[in-house]
Design a protein around this motif. Structure first.
Motif, PDB file in Angstrom:
ATOM      1  N   ALA A   1       0.828  -1.199   0.000  1.00 57.03           N
ATOM      2  CA  ALA A   1       0.000   0.000   0.000  1.00 57.03           C
ATOM      3  C   ALA A   1       0.864   1.251   0.000  1.00 57.03           C
ATOM      4  N   ALA A   2       0.363   2.287  -0.678  1.00 52.53           N
ATOM      5  CA  ALA A   2       1.123   3.533  -0.785  1.00 52.53           C
ATOM      6  C   ALA A   2       1.184   4.285   0.533  1.00 52.53           C
ATOM      7  N   VAL A   3       0.131   4.164   1.355  1.00 56.67           N
ATOM      8  CA  VAL A   3       0.097   4.846   2.654  1.00 56.67           C
ATOM      9  C   VAL A   3      -0.289   3.843   3.728  1.00 56.67           C
ATOM     10  N   ASP A   4       0.074   4.147   4.978  1.00 53.81           N
ATOM     11  CA  ASP A   4      -0.200   3.231   6.082  1.00 53.81           C
ATOM     12  C   ASP A   4      -1.695   2.964   6.252  1.00 53.81           C
ATOM     13  N   ALA A   5      -2.526   3.978   6.024  1.00 50.48           N
ATOM     14  CA  ALA A   5      -3.969   3.830   6.230  1.00 50.48           C
ATOM     15  C   ALA A   5      -4.594   2.807   5.289  1.00 50.48           C
ATOM     16  N   ALA A   6      -3.898   2.478   4.206  1.00 44.98           N
ATOM     17  CA  ALA A   6      -4.447   1.545   3.215  1.00 44.98           C
ATOM     18  C   ALA A   6      -3.844   0.156   3.317  1.00 44.98           C
ATOM     19  N   ARG A   7      -3.069  -0.087   4.383  1.00 41.75           N
ATOM     20  CA  ARG A   7      -2.390  -1.386   4.488  1.00 41.75           C
ATOM     21  C   ARG A   7      -3.368  -2.522   4.824  1.00 41.75           C
ATOM     22  N   ASN A   8      -4.489  -2.201   5.473  1.00 47.00           N
ATOM     23  CA  ASN A   8      -5.487  -3.223   5.791  1.00 47.00           C
ATOM     24  C   ASN A   8      -6.765  -2.939   5.015  1.00 47.00           C
ATOM     25  N   THR A   9      -7.237  -3.928   4.280  1.00 50.07           N
ATOM     26  CA  THR A   9      -8.457  -3.797   3.489  1.00 50.07           C
ATOM     27  C   THR A   9      -9.541  -4.681   4.087  1.00 50.07           C
ATOM     28  N   SER A  10     -10.729  -4.094   4.347  1.00 50.93           N
ATOM     29  CA  SER A  10     -11.832  -4.831   4.974  1.00 50.93           C
ATOM     30  C   SER A  10     -12.821  -5.314   3.925  1.00 50.93           C
ATOM     31  N   PHE A  11     -13.098  -6.611   3.959  1.00 47.42           N
ATOM     32  CA  PHE A  11     -14.115  -7.208   3.106  1.00 47.42           C
ATOM     33  C   PHE A  11     -15.288  -7.668   3.971  1.00 47.42           C
ATOM     34  N   VAL A  12     -16.433  -7.895   3.330  1.00 50.71           N
ATOM     35  CA  VAL A  12     -17.621  -8.397   4.023  1.00 50.71           C
ATOM     36  C   VAL A  12     -17.784  -9.877   3.710  1.00 50.71           C
ATOM     37  N   LEU A  13     -17.909 -10.699   4.762  1.00 54.65           N
ATOM     38  CA  LEU A  13     -18.116 -12.129   4.578  1.00 54.65           C
ATOM     39  C   LEU A  13     -19.456 -12.544   5.168  1.00 54.65           C
ATOM     40  N   ASP A  14     -20.188 -13.384   4.443  1.00 54.06           N
ATOM     41  CA  ASP A  14     -21.457 -13.926   4.927  1.00 54.06           C
ATOM     42  C   ASP A  14     -21.164 -14.963   6.005  1.00 54.06           C
ATOM     43  N   PHE A  15     -21.739 -14.752   7.192  1.00 54.93           N
ATOM     44  CA  PHE A  15     -21.473 -15.661   8.311  1.00 54.93           C
ATOM     45  C   PHE A  15     -22.707 -16.479   8.667  1.00 54.93           C
ATOM     46  N   GLY A  16     -23.718 -16.478   7.783  1.00 54.56           N
ATOM     47  CA  GLY A  16     -24.924 -17.263   8.031  1.00 54.56           C
ATOM     48  C   GLY A  16     -26.090 -16.400   8.470  1.00 54.56           C
ATOM     49  N   ALA A  17     -27.052 -17.021   9.131  1.00 54.72           N
ATOM     50  CA  ALA A  17     -28.246 -16.305   9.589  1.00 54.72           C
ATOM     51  C   ALA A  17     -28.674 -16.855  10.936  1.00 54.72           C
ATOM     52  N   ILE A  18     -29.301 -16.000  11.731  1.00 54.80           N
ATOM     53  CA  ILE A  18     -29.841 -16.413  13.020  1.00 54.80           C
ATOM     54  C   ILE A  18     -31.343 -16.157  13.031  1.00 54.80           C
ATOM     55  N   HIS A  19     -32.047 -16.858  13.905  1.00 56.57           N
ATOM     56  CA  HIS A  19     -33.487 -16.705  14.013  1.00 56.57           C
ATOM     57  C   HIS A  19     -33.838 -15.698  15.096  1.00 56.57           C
ATOM     58  N   ASP A  20     -34.821 -14.874  14.805  1.00 56.08           N
ATOM     59  CA  ASP A  20     -35.380 -13.981  15.810  1.00 56.08           C
ATOM     60  C   ASP A  20     -36.338 -14.808  16.655  1.00 56.08           C
ATOM     61  N   THR A  21     -36.021 -15.017  17.924  1.00 61.06           N
ATOM     62  CA  THR A  21     -36.802 -15.926  18.766  1.00 61.06           C
ATOM     63  C   THR A  21     -38.012 -15.269  19.419  1.00 61.06           C
ATOM     64  N   ALA A  22     -38.320 -14.025  19.049  1.00 57.73           N
ATOM     65  CA  ALA A  22     -39.505 -13.365  19.605  1.00 57.73           C
ATOM     66  C   ALA A  22     -40.758 -14.161  19.253  1.00 57.73           C
ATOM     67  N   ALA A  23     -41.704 -14.196  20.184  1.00 60.72           N
ATOM     68  CA  ALA A  23     -42.928 -14.984  19.984  1.00 60.72           C
ATOM     69  C   ALA A  23     -43.854 -14.323  18.972  1.00 60.72           C
ATOM     70  N   GLY A  24     -44.550 -15.159  18.201  1.00 61.24           N
ATOM     71  CA  GLY A  24     -45.605 -14.672  17.328  1.00 61.24           C
ATOM     72  C   GLY A  24     -46.913 -14.600  18.094  1.00 61.24           C
ATOM     73  N   SER A  25     -47.937 -14.121  17.454  1.00 64.55           N
ATOM     74  CA  SER A  25     -49.235 -13.973  18.118  1.00 64.55           C
ATOM     75  C   SER A  25     -49.987 -15.304  18.159  1.00 64.55           C
TER      76      SER A  25
END
Length: 247
Positions: free
Chosen positions: A51-75
């Protein structure tokens, strides 16, 4: 393709995943016992020594980590069937699939098969305590009641008990695609911790306004990402033009 394009691509893939989950939630607004899902992402940091500058030495990507269920009760939705039930609190009902495997559901529609076994609306046998089916003698069918602890009671007394199964980690519970769930690490609750409300079923906990708002946010985020991508393309074209004139 440079690193900035890869970062934007990972972001757009995450947005597509969010949209798929929100659309699936909307599609199951009327599905009994359905729990809305929420996607989970994590940051992946890619270090770069060039990287040309220190601020660009780490690049952040987004990774899919799955899904969780909302356990709130239905009516609670009354059905008039004394055997139908809503689970009050955590837990799932274990059922036997046609393949002989164990699956789980929160949909509390109950019927009696010709064999006398209790089953879900889809015909899967409901498994009681110890993973055993609950059988009702022909002369007692139509005279059944359901206790708050899951006990199936006929004129001559209890015939069995619908047991609830819980998972210490809800991330272990995954949809099969047919309204049933699979999961590892299941634990059967004792009667004292089982709470069922008879005479109705649990509606979906999906809220239309929440999912609609989420879809609008996803659309705006995607539009922003596209504008950034177009701006990067304009920068590249401008740089190439300047390099061409300089040479």
């Amino acid at each position: 393709m440079d690193i900035s394009s890869y970062v934007l691509l990972s972001h757009e893939q995450a947005l597509r995943r969010r949209l798929d989950v929100a659309a699936n939630n909307m599609a199951n607004m009327s599905t009994v016992g359905f729990k809305r899902e929420q996607p989970v992402f994590r940051e992946f940091v890619e270090p770069s020594r060039d990287a040309a500058v220190d601020a660009a030495r780490n690049t952040s990507f987004v990774l899919d980590f799955g899904a969780i269920h909302d356990t709130a009760a239905g009516s609670f939705q009354p059905t008039g069937n004394p055997l139908d039930f809503m689970i009050e609190g955590p837990g799932y009902v274990a059922v036997e699939t046609p393949e002989g495997e164990t699956a789980y559901t929160r949909a509390g529609f109950v019927k009696v098969l010709e064999s006398g076994d209790l089953a879900t609306a889809g015909g899967q046998r409901i498994l009681g305590e110890g993973g055993n089916p609950i059988n009702v003698p022909p002369d007692q069918q139509g005279q059944l009641t359901l206790g708050a602890d899951g006990s199936v009671i006929g004129p001559d007394g209890p015939l069995g008990r619908i047991a609830l199964t819980v998972f210490d980690d809800e991330r272990a519970v995954n949809p099969r695609g047919d309204g049933l769930m699979t999961g590892d690490g299941a634990r059967e609750l004792p009667a004292a911790e089982t709470k069922l409300k008879a005479g109705g079923v649990e509606g979906s906990n999906v809220q239309a306004i929440v999912e609609t708002t989420s879809m609008v946010e996803i659309l705006r985020a995607y539009q922003t990402s596209m504008r950034m991508s177009e701006a990067l393309n304009d920068m590249r074209k401008s740089a190439i033009d300047k390099l061409g004139r300089a040479s």
